[in-house]
Write a protein that holds these residues in place. Sequence first.
Motif, PDB file in Angstrom:
ATOM      1  N   PRO A 182     -28.112   0.921-101.346  1.00 15.57           N
ATOM      2  CA  PRO A 182     -29.248   0.556-101.079  1.00 15.57           C
ATOM      3  C   PRO A 182     -29.746   1.457 -99.773  1.00 15.57           C
ATOM      4  O   PRO A 182     -31.126   0.801-100.489  1.00 15.57           O
ATOM      5  N   LEU A 183     -29.657   1.946 -98.801  1.00 11.64           N
ATOM      6  CA  LEU A 183     -30.653   2.622 -97.722  1.00 11.64           C
ATOM      7  C   LEU A 183     -30.984   3.716 -98.335  1.00 11.64           C
ATOM      8  O   LEU A 183     -30.335   4.864 -99.188  1.00 11.64           O
ATOM      9  N   ASP A 235     -34.196   1.106 -95.161  1.00 10.62           N
ATOM     10  CA  ASP A 235     -34.524   0.246 -96.121  1.00 10.62           C
ATOM     11  C   ASP A 235     -35.818   0.443 -97.064  1.00 10.62           C
ATOM     12  O   ASP A 235     -36.094   1.504 -95.975  1.00 10.62           O
ATOM     13  N   ASP A 236     -36.438  -0.292 -97.859  1.00 10.27           N
ATOM     14  CA  ASP A 236     -38.003  -0.577 -98.561  1.00 10.27           C
ATOM     15  C   ASP A 236     -38.723  -0.228 -97.564  1.00 10.27           C
ATOM     16  O   ASP A 236     -39.697  -0.114 -97.725  1.00 10.27           O
ATOM     17  N   ARG A 238     -37.270  -0.133 -92.535  1.00  6.46           N
ATOM     18  CA  ARG A 238     -36.180  -0.799 -91.320  1.00  6.46           C
ATOM     19  C   ARG A 238     -35.004   0.069 -91.313  1.00  6.46           C
ATOM     20  O   ARG A 238     -34.374   0.097 -92.275  1.00  6.46           O
ATOM     21  N   THR A 241     -30.824   0.969 -90.287  1.00  8.65           N
ATOM     22  CA  THR A 241     -29.463   0.852 -89.817  1.00  8.65           C
ATOM     23  C   THR A 241     -28.491   1.441 -89.170  1.00  8.65           C
ATOM     24  O   THR A 241     -28.161   2.356 -89.683  1.00  8.65           O
ATOM     25  N   ALA A 289     -24.209  -4.379-101.859  1.00  8.03           N
ATOM     26  CA  ALA A 289     -25.273  -3.322-101.060  1.00  8.03           C
ATOM     27  C   ALA A 289     -24.164  -3.736 -99.645  1.00  8.03           C
ATOM     28  O   ALA A 289     -24.190  -2.290 -99.329  1.00  8.03           O
ATOM     29  N   ASP A 290     -24.070  -4.813 -98.974  1.00 10.19           N
ATOM     30  CA  ASP A 290     -23.195  -4.737 -97.929  1.00 10.19           C
ATOM     31  C   ASP A 290     -22.026  -4.091 -97.821  1.00 10.19           C
ATOM     32  O   ASP A 290     -21.528  -2.592 -97.124  1.00 10.19           O
TER      33      ASP A 290
END
Length: 318
Positions: free
Chosen positions: A14-15, A86-87, A90, A92, A127-128
């Motif tokens: 997702p990233l 992320d969108d 941010r 991770t 996603a995770d």
Amino acid sequence: MAQTSDFIPFTAFPLDRASALRRDADKMESLLNHPDTDLILIQDGKPVLSQDPQPTGARKLLRLASTSRSAFLPKSSPEPILMGLDDKGRATFATTLPARFDWNDGPIQGLGEPEDLRMAAGIMDMADLAIAGTAKAILDWHSRHGFCANCGETTHMAEAGWKRACPSCKTEHFPRTDPVAIMLAVKGDQCLLGRGIGFRAGFISALAGFIEPGETVEEGCARELFEEAGVKMTSARIVANQPWPFPSQLMIGLIAEVESYDLNIDTHEISQAIWFSRDEARQLLSEAGCTRDGVTLRAPPTLAIAHHLIRIWVNEKV
């Protein structure tokens, strides 16, 4: 054409991987110390999941503020690895906890616990799960590649964890992914499934093998089918693929047409191979399974791409 779908576990990362930023050490330092940056943890290959209950029953990755890492990580810990943005921009990051990390005495006591990734896959959201699989794969790679394959010198992490560099001979080392052809051999209304040596009792799956140097995916598929089961492929199409972080493969799923039903099994590779009708394959996917010669057989669980290969073929219009 390959059709990776978000229903296959470990897909749909997702990233934004932000690969263009990895060489910018100042930017990485800024992101790592930004108050909105998350840090996820892997311990002994197991993702650390939050103990906070979710309304859906799913388990989430434990996400800590990256700025708090000095409070619980040993000073000798390597720099965390950038997973992506992320969108909203941010970041991770991911890092590994020492195997002997004491969960009962420290600032993150009671916040999370490591879970076996295969077991946790059924209770994590997609996603995770994709993030956890990626983190596990790259951290596994770092743990196995501390020395330069060219000169033997100790290497160091570079480019936000997506490279290791040798200070002696300047060789650059990048995370590897091993391609594997996993194929459902079909003829008419029948598909071929087999049992590998050491398979759990009651389970049967698609045949598979590593792609060798100099092979196309289709050539590797044809070779493996002939070596393992003695069947000759006439055509093949890639229908799905899946990153597989055990430790780091790319499973390339094919449906392969073959010449005949005759089998010549290599018992060094597989212990059994069986043709199943489309209706029987549908039963294999069910909880009840399919009974053959008094033995109940089942397809692999939904974690594995083999399950989805069978399902794709079963649901095709004929």
